[in-house]
Design an enzyme around this catalytic site. Structure first.
Site, PDB file in Angstrom:
ATOM      1  N   ALA A 165       0.926  -1.206  -0.145  1.00  0.00           N
ATOM      2  CA  ALA A 165      -0.200   0.028  -0.108  1.00  0.00           C
ATOM      3  C   ALA A 165       0.902   1.255   0.085  1.00  0.00           C
ATOM      4  CB  ALA A 165      -1.112  -0.061   1.263  1.00  0.00           C
ATOM      5  N   TYR A 175      -2.959   4.597  -1.301  1.00  0.00           N
ATOM      6  CA  TYR A 175      -3.686   3.282  -0.956  1.00  0.00           C
ATOM      7  C   TYR A 175      -3.454   2.977   0.527  1.00  0.00           C
ATOM      8  CZ  TYR A 175      -4.397   1.601  -5.741  1.00  0.00           C
ATOM      9  OH  TYR A 175      -5.157   1.364  -6.882  1.00  0.00           O
ATOM     10  N   ASP A 214      -4.952  -7.721  -2.041  1.00  0.00           N
ATOM     11  CA  ASP A 214      -4.711  -6.522  -2.521  1.00  0.00           C
ATOM     12  C   ASP A 214      -5.211  -5.241  -1.543  1.00  0.00           C
ATOM     13  OD1 ASP A 214      -4.401  -7.054  -5.347  1.00  0.00           O
ATOM     14  OD2 ASP A 214      -6.297  -6.597  -5.649  1.00  0.00           O
ATOM     15  N   ASP A 270      -6.740  -2.618  -1.426  1.00  0.00           N
ATOM     16  CA  ASP A 270      -8.271  -2.307  -1.672  1.00  0.00           C
ATOM     17  C   ASP A 270      -9.281  -3.436  -1.501  1.00  0.00           C
ATOM     18  OD1 ASP A 270      -7.322  -3.016  -4.104  1.00  0.00           O
ATOM     19  OD2 ASP A 270      -8.468  -1.837  -5.300  1.00  0.00           O
ATOM     20  N   HIS A 278     -10.904 -16.179 -10.605  1.00  0.00           N
ATOM     21  CA  HIS A 278     -11.312 -14.942 -10.788  1.00  0.00           C
ATOM     22  C   HIS A 278     -12.833 -14.465 -11.025  1.00  0.00           C
ATOM     23  CE1 HIS A 278     -11.463 -11.016 -13.056  1.00  0.00           C
ATOM     24  NE2 HIS A 278     -10.142 -10.695 -12.647  1.00  0.00           N
ATOM     25  N   GLU A 306      -0.675 -10.633 -12.107  1.00  0.00           N
ATOM     26  CA  GLU A 306      -1.884 -11.633 -12.230  1.00  0.00           C
ATOM     27  C   GLU A 306      -1.477 -12.496 -13.541  1.00  0.00           C
ATOM     28  OE1 GLU A 306      -6.179 -10.679 -11.582  1.00  0.00           O
ATOM     29  OE2 GLU A 306      -6.099 -10.958 -13.856  1.00  0.00           O
TER      30      GLU A 306
HETATM   31  C1  GAL Z   1     -10.643  -7.398 -14.131  1.00  0.00           C
HETATM   32  C2  GAL Z   1      -9.941  -6.845 -12.715  1.00  0.00           C
HETATM   33  C3  GAL Z   1      -8.510  -6.886 -13.239  1.00  0.00           C
HETATM   34  C4  GAL Z   1      -8.042  -7.963 -14.031  1.00  0.00           C
HETATM   35  C5  GAL Z   1      -8.762  -8.240 -15.000  1.00  0.00           C
HETATM   36  C6  GAL Z   1      -8.473  -9.515 -15.921  1.00  0.00           C
HETATM   37  O1  GAL Z   1     -12.030  -7.453 -13.817  1.00  0.00           O
HETATM   38  O2  GAL Z   1     -10.401  -5.615 -12.324  1.00  0.00           O
HETATM   39  O3  GAL Z   1      -7.626  -6.519 -11.946  1.00  0.00           O
HETATM   40  O4  GAL Z   1      -8.161  -8.877 -12.811  1.00  0.00           O
HETATM   41  O5  GAL Z   1     -10.037  -8.320 -14.618  1.00  0.00           O
HETATM   42  O6  GAL Z   1      -8.971  -9.534 -17.143  1.00  0.00           O
END
Ligand code: GAL
Length: 245
Positions: A27, A31, A110, A112, A132, A199
């Site tokens: 952070a 942040y 993260d 946030d 995700h 990521e």
């Molecule tokens: C979004 C997210 C990003 C990243 C992306 C990957 O929804 O805000 O941080 O993860 O997807 O496509």
């Protein structure tokens, strides 16, 4: 008889002993404002049965030690600018490996984010990833340029993981951190920044090293989305361009 009771007690306490867990949060700059509410929410909901220490990587002053129940270790970290503040996070964790000497498990989230319900012992594993929320049952937004170390070929990749929350046993997590740090550096040597930064590299790593715990999007639930998952760890809405300024 007394002796047996004593041995039994010793055995029980060995099994029941809490693990020591580090929660890593980067952070820098503005942040830092997310960190006090994040850690207070973690006090309530993050691994309530374990000994937890918070490691905060920041260039800012921490004035909330007294308002957070668990210990906080501040690690000096300069602001690197976008997208390095996010992309270099695994390198930051790796460089400071000595700071977590007494720790059994490491998790990173993260800044946030906010814990809104129990994130308990179900997350303890060797290598822990979070699905995700945007790509359940779909192909993820992997890096598609073969020149990148984060490249995922069309025939690879079953699940796409969020960069917002992951972890595992300390050794396994630090191995991930070291590999990602190395691969980000290799990319930068070629003037490549992977499409979704850390990521993308984490997703490459999780193809080569399959996580044993795969958490649902409950653990990276975008605040304003409606998903068929229970909310446990929220990814807060924020004005991206304002935060990066
Ligand atoms: C979004 C997210 C990003 C990243 C992306 C990957 O929804 O805000 O941080 O993860 O997807 O496509």
């Amino acid at each position: 008889m007394k002796r047996y009771c004593y041995i039994l007690l010793l055995l029980c306490s060995a099994f029941l002993q809490a693990d020591h867990v580090g929660l890593l949060v980067v952070a820098t700059g503005r942040y830092i404002h997310f960190v006090e509410p994040l850690l207070q929410s973690a006090d309530r909901h993050f691994l309530p049965n374990q000994d937890v220490t918070y490691f905060v990587f920041t260039d800012q002053n921490i004035d909330f030690y007294d308002r957070v129940a668990r210990p906080i270790v501040r690690i000096e970290q300069q602001r690197l600018g976008w997208p390095y503040d996010t992309m270099m996070r695994l390198a930051m964790y790796h460089v400071h490996a000595d700071a977590y000497e007494a720790v059994d498990y490491l998790y990173a989230c993260d800044a946030d984010m906010l814990f809104v319900d129990t994130v308990g012992d179900e997350i303890l594993g060797t290598l822990v990833a979070t699905q995700h929320p945007g790509f359940v049952g779909k192909r993820g937004s992997y890096e598609t340029r073969p020149v990148s170390k984060a490249y995922v070929a069309p025939h690879e990749g079953e699940r796409y993981y969020a960069g917002g929350f992951n972890g595992g046993k300390k050794e396994a997590f630090l191995a991930l951190a070291q590999t990602v740090a190395h691969n980000v550096e290799k990319d930068l040597d070629q003037q490549i920044v992977a499409v979704w930064h850390d990521e993308s590299h984490i997703n490459r790593y999780f193809i080569d090293n399959v996580p044993d715990v795969m958490l649902s999007p409950s653990y990276c639930y975008p605040e304003s989305w409606q998903l068929p998952y229970h909310k446990r760890l929220l990814a807060l809405d924020k004005n991206h361009s304002e935060m990066r300024a």
